[in-house]
Design a protein around this motif. Sequence first.
Motif, PDB file in Angstrom:
ATOM      1  N   GLN A   1       8.858   6.356  -3.382  1.00  0.00           N
ATOM      2  CA  GLN A   1       7.888   6.055  -4.431  1.00  0.00           C
ATOM      3  C   GLN A   1       6.776   7.095  -4.393  1.00  0.00           C
ATOM      4  OE1 GLN A   1       7.918   3.840  -6.744  1.00  0.00           O
ATOM      5  NE2 GLN A   1       9.254   2.205  -6.087  1.00  0.00           N
TER       6      GLN A   1
ATOM      7  N   LYS B   1       3.424   0.899  -8.111  1.00  0.00           N
ATOM      8  CA  LYS B   1       4.418   1.509  -7.229  1.00  0.00           C
ATOM      9  C   LYS B   1       4.143   1.174  -5.763  1.00  0.00           C
ATOM     10  CE  LYS B   1       5.844   5.413 -10.092  1.00  0.00           C
ATOM     11  NZ  LYS B   1       5.883   6.879 -10.196  1.00  0.00           N
TER      12      LYS B   1
ATOM     13  N   PHE C   1       3.614   7.207  -5.106  1.00  0.00           N
ATOM     14  CA  PHE C   1       2.530   6.295  -5.469  1.00  0.00           C
ATOM     15  C   PHE C   1       1.136   6.855  -5.215  1.00  0.00           C
ATOM     16  CE2 PHE C   1       3.488   5.538  -1.084  1.00  0.00           C
ATOM     17  CZ  PHE C   1       2.249   5.368  -0.486  1.00  0.00           C
TER      18      PHE C   1
END
Length: 150
Positions: free
Chosen positions: A142, A18, A144
Amino acid sequence: MKVEMINYTRKYIIDIKKMEQLIKRIGELVNCRDGVVSISFVGKKRIRNINKRFRKSNKVTNVISFPFLDVVAGEKIIGDIVICPIVASEEANKYGNNFVDYITFLLIHGFLHLLGYDHIRKEDQLLMEKKEEEIFKNIPQQNFIKEAGH
């Protein structure tokens, strides 16, 4: 674009795929589609030492960038971004920001520094802030990074 990532923290878990997608998208938005970007996530002690050694500032900070913009062994090296997620988390809490959004913003900020943007003069600061906002609005959110155990 190739992304190299090192996580020196134990407190945070990074979804490398990601994060790579995010960095590649930032690169697309600034017309930097090839080359290598190195990203390190570090603790407070390490970022203080880096800041002291390379910027002569003996304090912790959220992000430091080291532009390289050269070719090594046939590969275009853009530079290194060093982020301290612990400081970022503290700042996000202090300012009422979402932690992942704030780290994303620091990645954008660091990437722009690699490309020569700075915020020393007021007009350069305004230009950089405008570019940061433009990029942030055009990237998918995202998730992440997260705290270990959460």
